[in-house]
Design a protein around this motif. Structure first.
Motif, mmCIF file in Angstrom:
data_model
loop_
_atom_site.group_PDB
_atom_site.id
_atom_site.type_symbol
_atom_site.label_atom_id
_atom_site.label_comp_id
_atom_site.label_asym_id
_atom_site.label_seq_id
_atom_site.Cartn_x
_atom_site.Cartn_y
_atom_site.Cartn_z
ATOM 1 N N ALA A 20 0.786 -1.052 0.094
ATOM 2 C CA ALA A 20 -0.110 0.046 0.069
ATOM 3 C C ALA A 20 0.978 1.324 0.211
ATOM 4 N N GLU A 21 0.239 2.330 -0.434
ATOM 5 C CA GLU A 21 0.991 3.457 -0.517
ATOM 6 C C GLU A 21 0.795 4.314 0.588
ATOM 7 N N VAL A 22 1.428 4.509 1.682
ATOM 8 C CA VAL A 22 1.239 5.397 2.738
ATOM 9 C C VAL A 22 1.571 6.723 2.454
ATOM 10 N N LYS A 23 0.646 7.853 2.586
ATOM 11 C CA LYS A 23 0.901 9.320 2.664
ATOM 12 C C LYS A 23 0.513 10.087 3.612
ATOM 13 N N ASP A 48 -0.382 15.954 0.606
ATOM 14 C CA ASP A 48 0.832 15.667 -0.174
ATOM 15 C C ASP A 48 0.647 14.200 -0.961
ATOM 16 N N GLU A 49 0.611 14.284 -2.048
ATOM 17 C CA GLU A 49 0.511 13.037 -2.804
ATOM 18 C C GLU A 49 1.775 11.832 -3.110
ATOM 19 N N ALA A 50 2.670 12.335 -2.587
ATOM 20 C CA ALA A 50 3.829 11.454 -2.762
ATOM 21 C C ALA A 50 3.910 10.196 -1.922
ATOM 22 N N PRO A 51 4.134 9.199 -2.072
ATOM 23 C CA PRO A 51 3.972 7.901 -1.519
ATOM 24 C C PRO A 51 5.482 8.202 -0.332
ATOM 25 N N LEU A 52 5.203 7.429 0.827
ATOM 26 C CA LEU A 52 6.330 7.663 1.633
ATOM 27 C C LEU A 52 6.937 6.174 1.638
ATOM 28 N N ALA A 53 8.049 6.093 1.814
ATOM 29 C CA ALA A 53 8.825 4.887 2.224
ATOM 30 C C ALA A 53 8.454 4.525 3.574
ATOM 31 N N TRP A 54 8.169 3.258 3.915
ATOM 32 C CA TRP A 54 7.681 2.834 4.940
ATOM 33 C C TRP A 54 8.003 1.093 5.040
ATOM 34 N N TRP A 83 -0.893 16.053 12.274
ATOM 35 C CA TRP A 83 -0.687 15.530 10.912
ATOM 36 C C TRP A 83 -1.123 14.160 10.857
ATOM 37 N N VAL A 84 -1.700 13.905 9.646
ATOM 38 C CA VAL A 84 -2.450 12.753 9.602
ATOM 39 C C VAL A 84 -1.898 11.702 8.329
ATOM 40 N N PHE A 85 -1.751 10.389 8.634
ATOM 41 C CA PHE A 85 -1.100 9.673 7.805
ATOM 42 C C PHE A 85 -2.246 8.396 7.328
ATOM 43 N N ARG A 86 -2.335 8.278 5.846
ATOM 44 C CA ARG A 86 -3.402 7.533 5.405
ATOM 45 C C ARG A 86 -2.757 5.968 5.423
#
Length: 481
Positions: A432-435, A439-445, A470-473
């Motif tokens: 999954a893409e965590v964001k 901001d639309e850039a996927p974060l490394a996780w 701050w909110v992370f999806r």
């Protein structure tokens, strides 16, 4: 403002909305009507509501209604040296000078919408018995001939508020006080008025009490039949209740031994005949007609096992007070997050002034809250609680598609996210893409034990600096439903 009005404003301080504990001691009784259940589900999707306490008392900048109650408690104070009866007489003349010519309900609705709120609860009548709607049950009303504002085309304030907010797709809630201190059938002129309760034994004088019950039902009939679609009947004054529900909550500071039963079964049937699916909130009474509960000016420590709503003032007072002490947008956002993470709704109150305007500082706060909501509202609306609800600085919500949002609530001196953030709790779906919302850039996780470890680039940390939260999806963190 005149010197006496300034003195009054200083003396008469904020008060709990019902001046009792607003929690019920009895068991919650789940609703069974499918239309009400559907409306409750919709209400739980709204999450964030807007409340307004407004009436002729706003001219003096004093606490709503309570200064005419003769109990010896802080919120019922009157100016030193003035007799109680003289003060009440002056207070009851306030409608004759009430002329809020700057009343603009469309502007109110726009401000509330821009703040991110989804439903409104408006005081159609508070305990002092003054009606902010065109009742046909008496002359103590905004549309009466002796009220200057009665000639204004927008004089039926409740209609104008409901219409303006409904045009912005708000849910509509009618605050209505069960006690009515202006009614001769509640505070009878035959006896003194020692406290908030009706001032005669309803067992000895059932005829007087029946007139009051009939009057109350007639007014609720008006509100639910003449003012368009209404979603919530928000009943205040929890000491007005039947004998079998009496306890120290109902007694308040000066209890009475007689029942004040306004026949809630018949009242609910009447209101729901006019408004099928209507949510009824008989505050602090419990039982079948308290469809959701309303902890007042506080947030429960843990999630509650029934629908609930924290009602809270943006300032210190429910009604307009000059130079009120307004909470910061940061504080409100973090309380909203905490409430929603625990499965509740958050109802935020602002008191308009005597001219009909929302105070500028309150508007500024609402704009700041709205700016945060525009970025992060997807994690609030239509969400439900999910374990672990909270963990240190983190709070969590879930959506129906299985997405979990993790909120990081920074300390007051914490302006940027750390470069590496460990988010305990639900794991995103593999791949999954965590964001970070906004901001639309996927974060490394990656997962490390029971935590999701997220790497946050310096550029994003700088870009997102100074957020209230701050909110992370985290997509797919729970099974969809």
């Amino acid at each position: 403002m005149k010197p006496l009005q300034l003195l009054l404003a200083a003396l008469l301080c904020a008060v709990p909305l019902s001046a009792t504990h607003a929690e019920s001691s009895g068991d919650y009784v789940p609703e069974t009507d499918p239309l009400v259940l559907r409306k409750l589900e919709q209400w739980q999707d709204w999450k964030f509501g807007f409340m307004m306490h407004w009436g002729p008392y706003s001219q003096w900048g004093v606490v709503e209604s309570w200064s005419i109650c003769s109990e010896d408690v802080d919120w019922c104070k009157r100016p030193e040296g003035e007799a109680y009866v003289d003060y009440v007489e002056r207070y009851e003349q306030l409608p004759t000078t009430f002329n809020p010519v700057k009343f603009d309900p469309e502007l109110w609705a726009k401000i509330a919408k821009d703040a991110g709120t989804k439903y409104v609860v408006f005081t159609t009548k508070h305990h002092d018995g003054f009606n902010m709607f065109d009742t046909r049950q008496g002359d103590y009303r905004i549309t009466a001939p002796d009220v200057p504002f009665h000639a204004n085309p927008r004089a039926d304030v409740t209609k104008e508020v409901f219409d303006a907010f409904r045009a912005q797709d708000f849910g509509i809630g009618a605050y209505f006080s069960k006690p009515d201190w202006h009614s001769d059938d509640y505070w009878s002129p035959r006896w003194a008025t020692p406290n908030r309760h009706n001032n005669y034994d309803t067992r000895k004088h059932p005829d007087i009490w029946k007139r009051f019950v009939d009057f109350t039902h007639a007014q609720v009939d008006e509100l639910t039949s003449r003012y368009g679609p209404v979603d919530i009947l928000w009943l205040d004054g929890g000491w007005v209740r039947p004998t079998d529900t009496m306890d120290d909550v109902a007694d308040g500071n000066a209890g009475v031994p007689w029942p004040q039963d306004i026949d809630m079964p018949a009242l609910a049937v009447l209101a729901r005949r006019n408004q099928p699916g209507l949510i009824v909130v008989d505050r602090a009474v419990g039982g079948r007609y308290e469809n959701y509960r309303t902890p007042e000016q506080k947030i429960p420590e843990e999630p509650l096992p029934y629908p609930w709503e924290t009602c809270m003032t943006l300032g210190d007072s429910w009604s307009y007070t000059p130079n009120d002490n307004y909470k910061s947008a940061r504080s409100v956002v973090q309380m909203l997050v905490d409430v929603v993470a625990k499965g509740g709704n958050y109802l935020l109150n602002v008191g308009p002034d005597a001219n009909g305007e929302l105070p500028p500082v309150a508007v500024q706060r609402l704009q700041e809250i709205g700016a945060w909501m525009k970025v992060n509202g997807e994690a609030i609306y239509a969400s439900r609680s999910v374990a672990p609800y909270r963990d240190g600085k983190f709070r969590y919500t879930r959506l129906k598609d299985g997405t979990v949002h993790a909120f990081y609530l920074p300390d007051t001196d914490e302006t940027e996210l750390p470069a590496t953030l460990r988010i305990p709790g639900p794991a995103p779906a593999g791949g999954a893409e965590v964001k970070l919302l906004g901001d639309e850039a996927p974060l490394a996780w990656h997962r490390d034990g029971d935590a999701t470890v997220v790497e946050i680039p310096a550029s994003l940390r700088k870009q997102a600096a100074n957020a209230y939260a701050w909110v992370f999806r985290l997509p797919g963190a729970v099974a969809s439903n």
